[in-house]
Design a protein around this motif. Structure first.
Motif, PDB file in Angstrom:
ATOM      1  N   ILE A  49      18.318  23.587 -15.619  1.00  0.00           N
ATOM      2  CA  ILE A  49      17.786  24.906 -15.970  1.00  0.00           C
ATOM      3  C   ILE A  49      16.268  24.916 -15.819  1.00  0.00           C
ATOM      4  CG2 ILE A  49      17.476  26.562 -17.846  1.00  0.00           C
ATOM      5  CD1 ILE A  49      20.175  25.739 -18.911  1.00  0.00           C
ATOM      6  N   THR A  50      15.756  25.922 -15.116  1.00  0.00           N
ATOM      7  CA  THR A  50      14.308  26.066 -14.946  1.00  0.00           C
ATOM      8  C   THR A  50      13.760  27.080 -15.953  1.00  0.00           C
ATOM      9  OG1 THR A  50      14.720  27.740 -13.230  1.00  0.00           O
ATOM     10  CG2 THR A  50      14.416  25.469 -12.502  1.00  0.00           C
ATOM     11  N   LEU A  51      12.454  27.255 -15.935  1.00  0.00           N
ATOM     12  CA  LEU A  51      11.792  28.098 -16.927  1.00  0.00           C
ATOM     13  C   LEU A  51      12.234  29.554 -16.824  1.00  0.00           C
ATOM     14  CD1 LEU A  51       8.124  26.779 -16.641  1.00  0.00           C
ATOM     15  CD2 LEU A  51       9.995  25.900 -18.063  1.00  0.00           C
ATOM     16  N   ASN A  52      12.465  30.168 -17.997  1.00  0.00           N
ATOM     17  CA  ASN A  52      12.697  31.610 -17.984  1.00  0.00           C
ATOM     18  C   ASN A  52      11.352  32.322 -17.971  1.00  0.00           C
ATOM     19  OD1 ASN A  52      11.713  31.719 -20.669  1.00  0.00           O
ATOM     20  ND2 ASN A  52      13.778  31.390 -21.502  1.00  0.00           N
ATOM     21  N   SER A  53      11.378  33.643 -17.970  1.00  0.00           N
ATOM     22  CA  SER A  53      10.130  34.407 -17.811  1.00  0.00           C
ATOM     23  C   SER A  53       9.166  34.151 -18.969  1.00  0.00           C
ATOM     24  CB  SER A  53      10.435  35.901 -17.703  1.00  0.00           C
ATOM     25  OG  SER A  53      11.152  36.354 -18.847  1.00  0.00           O
ATOM     26  N   GLY A  54       9.698  34.042 -20.188  1.00  0.00           N
ATOM     27  CA  GLY A  54       8.824  33.780 -21.333  1.00  0.00           C
ATOM     28  C   GLY A  54       8.178  32.409 -21.250  1.00  0.00           C
ATOM     29  N   GLU A  55       8.920  31.431 -20.797  1.00  0.00           N
ATOM     30  CA  GLU A  55       8.377  30.080 -20.679  1.00  0.00           C
ATOM     31  C   GLU A  55       7.363  29.987 -19.536  1.00  0.00           C
ATOM     32  OE1 GLU A  55      12.367  27.791 -22.387  1.00  0.00           O
ATOM     33  OE2 GLU A  55      12.222  28.396 -20.289  1.00  0.00           O
ATOM     34  N   GLN A  56       7.593  30.760 -18.482  1.00  0.00           N
ATOM     35  CA  GLN A  56       6.615  30.809 -17.389  1.00  0.00           C
ATOM     36  C   GLN A  56       5.287  31.381 -17.894  1.00  0.00           C
ATOM     37  OE1 GLN A  56       8.275  32.936 -14.026  1.00  0.00           O
ATOM     38  NE2 GLN A  56      10.190  31.771 -14.153  1.00  0.00           N
ATOM     39  N   ARG A  57       5.373  32.427 -18.708  1.00  0.00           N
ATOM     40  CA  ARG A  57       4.135  33.023 -19.258  1.00  0.00           C
ATOM     41  C   ARG A  57       3.430  32.030 -20.185  1.00  0.00           C
ATOM     42  NH1 ARG A  57       7.442  37.648 -19.462  1.00  0.00           N
ATOM     43  NH2 ARG A  57       7.914  37.299 -21.668  1.00  0.00           N
ATOM     44  N   ARG A  58       4.209  31.259 -20.919  1.00  0.00           N
ATOM     45  CA  ARG A  58       3.612  30.254 -21.805  1.00  0.00           C
ATOM     46  C   ARG A  58       2.851  29.215 -20.993  1.00  0.00           C
ATOM     47  NH1 ARG A  58       7.044  26.259 -25.878  1.00  0.00           N
ATOM     48  NH2 ARG A  58       5.240  25.078 -26.671  1.00  0.00           N
ATOM     49  N   LEU A  59       3.420  28.799 -19.860  1.00  0.00           N
ATOM     50  CA  LEU A  59       2.744  27.824 -18.999  1.00  0.00           C
ATOM     51  C   LEU A  59       1.490  28.452 -18.384  1.00  0.00           C
ATOM     52  CD1 LEU A  59       4.411  25.347 -16.572  1.00  0.00           C
ATOM     53  CD2 LEU A  59       2.497  26.731 -15.778  1.00  0.00           C
ATOM     54  N   GLN A  60       1.601  29.699 -17.924  1.00  0.00           N
ATOM     55  CA  GLN A  60       0.440  30.383 -17.342  1.00  0.00           C
ATOM     56  C   GLN A  60      -0.699  30.501 -18.361  1.00  0.00           C
ATOM     57  OE1 GLN A  60       2.422  34.020 -16.273  1.00  0.00           O
ATOM     58  NE2 GLN A  60       2.656  33.422 -14.123  1.00  0.00           N
ATOM     59  N   LYS A  61      -0.332  30.822 -19.609  1.00  0.00           N
ATOM     60  CA  LYS A  61      -1.351  30.959 -20.654  1.00  0.00           C
ATOM     61  C   LYS A  61      -2.038  29.623 -20.907  1.00  0.00           C
ATOM     62  CE  LYS A  61      -2.012  32.527 -25.402  1.00  0.00           C
ATOM     63  NZ  LYS A  61      -1.363  33.088 -26.624  1.00  0.00           N
ATOM     64  N   ALA A  62      -1.262  28.531 -20.895  1.00  0.00           N
ATOM     65  CA  ALA A  62      -1.854  27.207 -21.110  1.00  0.00           C
ATOM     66  C   ALA A  62      -2.821  26.868 -19.989  1.00  0.00           C
ATOM     67  CB  ALA A  62      -0.739  26.149 -21.188  1.00  0.00           C
ATOM     68  N   VAL A  63      -2.444  27.216 -18.751  1.00  0.00           N
ATOM     69  CA  VAL A  63      -3.325  26.966 -17.602  1.00  0.00           C
ATOM     70  C   VAL A  63      -4.611  27.770 -17.753  1.00  0.00           C
ATOM     71  CG1 VAL A  63      -3.614  27.307 -15.117  1.00  0.00           C
ATOM     72  CG2 VAL A  63      -1.480  26.323 -16.013  1.00  0.00           C
ATOM     73  N   SER A  64      -4.467  29.071 -18.088  1.00  0.00           N
ATOM     74  CA  SER A  64      -5.647  29.927 -18.217  1.00  0.00           C
ATOM     75  C   SER A  64      -6.576  29.436 -19.328  1.00  0.00           C
ATOM     76  CB  SER A  64      -5.216  31.368 -18.517  1.00  0.00           C
ATOM     77  OG  SER A  64      -4.506  31.898 -17.421  1.00  0.00           O
ATOM     78  N   THR A  65      -5.965  29.072 -20.448  1.00  0.00           N
ATOM     79  CA  THR A  65      -6.772  28.593 -21.575  1.00  0.00           C
ATOM     80  C   THR A  65      -7.571  27.352 -21.191  1.00  0.00           C
ATOM     81  OG1 THR A  65      -5.184  29.465 -23.171  1.00  0.00           O
ATOM     82  CG2 THR A  65      -6.682  27.744 -23.947  1.00  0.00           C
ATOM     83  N   ARG A  66      -6.906  26.429 -20.479  1.00  0.00           N
ATOM     84  CA  ARG A  66      -7.597  25.189 -20.104  1.00  0.00           C
ATOM     85  C   ARG A  66      -8.712  25.456 -19.100  1.00  0.00           C
ATOM     86  NH1 ARG A  66      -9.551  20.806 -22.058  1.00  0.00           N
ATOM     87  NH2 ARG A  66      -9.585  19.005 -20.622  1.00  0.00           N
ATOM     88  N   VAL A  67      -8.460  26.289 -18.130  1.00  0.00           N
ATOM     89  CA  VAL A  67      -9.468  26.582 -17.104  1.00  0.00           C
ATOM     90  C   VAL A  67     -10.660  27.301 -17.733  1.00  0.00           C
ATOM     91  CG1 VAL A  67      -9.962  27.973 -15.050  1.00  0.00           C
ATOM     92  CG2 VAL A  67      -7.864  26.584 -15.170  1.00  0.00           C
ATOM     93  N   TYR A  68     -10.396  28.275 -18.606  1.00  0.00           N
ATOM     94  CA  TYR A  68     -11.487  29.008 -19.238  1.00  0.00           C
ATOM     95  C   TYR A  68     -12.297  28.095 -20.157  1.00  0.00           C
ATOM     96  CZ  TYR A  68     -10.441  33.700 -17.556  1.00  0.00           C
ATOM     97  OH  TYR A  68     -10.291  34.817 -16.765  1.00  0.00           O
TER      98      TYR A  68
END
Length: 219
Positions: free
Chosen positions: A146-165
């Motif tokens: 099972i791969t990431l659902n839409s909510g989990e994808q957003r959680r990963l995107q948020k983690a990426v954005s937080t780290r980059v910022y």
């Protein structure tokens, strides 16, 4: 006289050899009659079983095992007083043998029935751990796919954005860090897109993101 009906596989049956003898026909002609019957393929399969036997000269020959329904269908075309008498004999013998089979079925006492039920329950309970183990194996296999659902994808995107910022205050420099980080995620987990990350790996990916340090170009 030859035994007209016998029990085989819990069913009352006769065979083509016996019919040939009783009705005074050549066995090859009875075989021909069976194979030329105008009945459905399913009826033929259920009521006529072709097998082999050894004749008096030890030659292998064909014969048919025939059920009561098959017998009735086959001999309905046999006419004459003698044929009618033999039909009655056969029908009577089929019915007698069927009743004999019924009377031979052992009747269980309540205690015997209870003992059998308890034994079957015990046997079933021994199989439960095996079934549970198989279910667990299937669930684990499914989880791995099972791969990431839409909510989990957003959680990963948020983690990426937080780290980059957190790492880069300059908006013009952030795009390179986004590219680097997403590429490293794909390479490390061997997926074509971050969306293909397996659900069971999500926390590992987020921990990796939180600790990620970019490669700075000299410049």
């Amino acid at each position: 006289m030859t035994q007209l009906v016998f029990v085989q596989g819990g069913k009352t049956v006769t065979d083509s050899l016996t019919i040939a003898e009783v009705f005074g026909k050549e066995h090859k002609n009875v075989i021909r009659d069976i194979e030329n019957l105008d009945c459905s393929e399913e009826f033929n399969r259920l009521n006529f079983e072709r097998i082999s036997y050894r004749d008096s000269m030890n030659r292998e020959k064909p014969k048919y095992i025939i059920t009561q329904d098959g017998f009735s269908f086959l001999v309905m075309g046999y006419t004459g007083k003698e044929a009618a008498r033999f039909k009655e004999m056969y029908i009577s013998e089929f019915n007698r043998m069927r009743e004999h089979i019924k009377s031979d079925v052992p009747k269980l006492t309540p205690n015997e029935a209870m003992a059998i039920a308890l034994q079957q329950t015990a046997e079933m309970m021994t199989k439960v751990p095996v079934l549970e183990n198989r279910i667990d194996q299937v669930e684990q296999k499914v989880d791995k796919q099972i791969t990431l659902n839409s909510g989990e994808q957003r959680r990963l995107q948020k983690a990426v954005s937080t780290r980059v910022y957190d790492l880069e205050p300059d908006p013009e420099e952030r795009s390179e860090l986004f590219r680097q980080l997403y590429k490293e995620i794909k390479d490390r987990w061997q997926v074509p897109s971050y969306k293909d990350i397996r659900r069971q790996d999500l926390l590992k990916v987020i921990n990796y993101i939180d600790a990620w340090v970019p490669i700075r170009r000299a410049g």
